[in-house]
Design an enzyme around this catalytic site. Structure first.
Site, mmCIF file in Angstrom:
data_model
loop_
_atom_site.group_PDB
_atom_site.id
_atom_site.type_symbol
_atom_site.label_atom_id
_atom_site.label_comp_id
_atom_site.label_asym_id
_atom_site.label_seq_id
_atom_site.Cartn_x
_atom_site.Cartn_y
_atom_site.Cartn_z
ATOM 1 C CE LYS A 140 68.591 41.582 35.442
ATOM 2 N NZ LYS A 140 70.023 42.446 35.524
ATOM 3 C CB ILE A 141 62.546 35.624 38.175
ATOM 4 C CG1 ILE A 141 61.726 36.716 39.486
ATOM 5 C CG2 ILE A 141 62.707 34.465 38.402
ATOM 6 C CD1 ILE A 141 60.423 36.255 38.931
#
Length: 372
Positions: A140-141
């Site tokens: 997750k970014i």
């Protein structure tokens, strides 16, 4: 009980659970949700892990071992969270295999303190992918300004990504562009594009929470009539943008090379206003090739009260645009709201991460062996 979850799946909405803990894994609860509630993926975030580690004794054995080794608190957190993600990924592996890698995914977030540092985000994403070492992981970014180029870089390395904290339509278009640019980089390196997957987590309920608060402050009949409309309108227009981008010539060239579409993921789908139906952000956002990640309370609410009546996004774009325009005409700035929500989203995850550091440090001290 209804067949709402089954119908939701049949409409092309992947049901993911927005929660994870050691207890959920070891008790068989996660396997049960996959088997009985049509759950085909898991999302995590710093808040979820902070809650999991600070409650109960599920982590005592591992924390005791880590304390004996005198690891740093940050290393301890990484060992604990990646162990949970790895175990969840193994439980979901049959789903991953059965869906040709589309689902059966588990997401783990980069350190939120790096949200405004592109280079550090890329380095952390690489480290997490290596640590978890499962093909069905998504890193997750956050979709911050610094996060956008990081997404391109990480996708270009062949690492699958869940882009998180998307609130604005403009930022969502930047996210899709970053994904395509990353695929183009990966293609230039000769990587197998079919192995790279991505979802774009578009946040829903928080948009209503903020805009409803401003509508309530105005107090007019016109303002009251718009309560609970902005978040769904925003998400529906995001799906319109998705349809446009993933039917473009640029996309078609990548698809011919084996690339897979980046699916919109509806996040923050638990209702925060008790006046609203608990399944509002599920019932009203049904469309093919989407993901809805739900806290367990929402999952059970859909199971019991969900009204899945087919595609509820098709044909709504004109009304959605009209609803957002009506909010804007009342003097509530869309751009200001979505920027505020992005900033607050990063701050909340940072605060949870700091709480996680503190509670893990306290646990390591409690379980540290006496000298001798």
């Amino acid at each position: 009980m209804t067949d709402a979850l089954k119908r939701l799946s049949e409409e092309g909405v992947a049901i993911w659970l927005d929660d994870l803990s050691r207890q959920r894994i070891t008790s068989g609860n996660l396997a049960e949700l996959i088997d009985q509630q049509h759950v085909v993926g898991v999302t995590t975030n710093p808040t979820i892990f902070q809650k999991a580690i600070s409650e109960g004794h599920g982590y005592d054995q591992q924390l005791s071992d880590l304390a004996a080794r005198k690891v740093t608190v940050e290393e301890a957190i990484r060992m604990i969270t990646t162990a949970d993600v790895r175990d969840a990924a193994d439980i979901l592996r049959p789903v991953y295999d059965a869906t040709d890698g589309q689902d059966g995914r588990v997401s783990i977030e980069v350190d939120p303190r790096l949200a405004h540092n592109t280079h550090a985000t890329v380095a952390e994403a690489k480290q997490l992918a290596w640590l978890v070492d499962r093909p069905n992981t998504l890193i997750k970014i956050p979709a911050t300004r610094a996060g956008i180029p990081a997404i391109t870089e990480v996708i270009g390395l062949g690492i699958s990504v869940n882009v998180t904290l998307i609130f604005s339509l403009e930022r969502y278009r930047e996210v899709m562009d970053a994904y395509l640019a990353g695929l183009e980089k990966a293609k230039a390196k000769g990587l197998d594009l079919s192995q790279i997957r991505s979802v774009a987590s578009f946040f829903v309920s928080r948009v209503d929470s903020e805009i409803d608060k401003r509508l309530d402050a105005l107090g007019t009949d016109e303002a009251k009539a718009l309560r609970g409309k902005a978040a769904i309108a925003n998400a529906r227009l995001a799906y319109q943008a998705y349809e446009e981008v993933f039917s473009s010539d640029r996309w078609n060239a990548l698809e011919k090379a084996g690339a897979r579409k980046q699916r919109p993921l509806w996040a923050s789908t638990g209702v925060k206003d008790p006046a609203y139906k608990p399944t509002l952000y599920v019932d009203e956002l049904v469309a093919p090739n989407t993901v809805n990640t739900m806290p367990e309370a929402t999952l059970h609410a859909v199971e019991e009260k969900g009204e899945i009546t087919g595609n509820t996004i098709a044909g709504t774009y004109e009304q959605a645009r009209a609803d957002l325009d009506a909010v804007e005409r009342l003097g509530i700035s869309y751009d200001e709201v979505v920027q505020l929500l992005e900033d607050e989203g990063v701050e909340k995850f940072e605060a949870s991460w700091n709480d996680l550091l503190k509670s893990t440090e306290a646990e390591l001290e409690r379980l540290a062996p006496s000298e001798g």
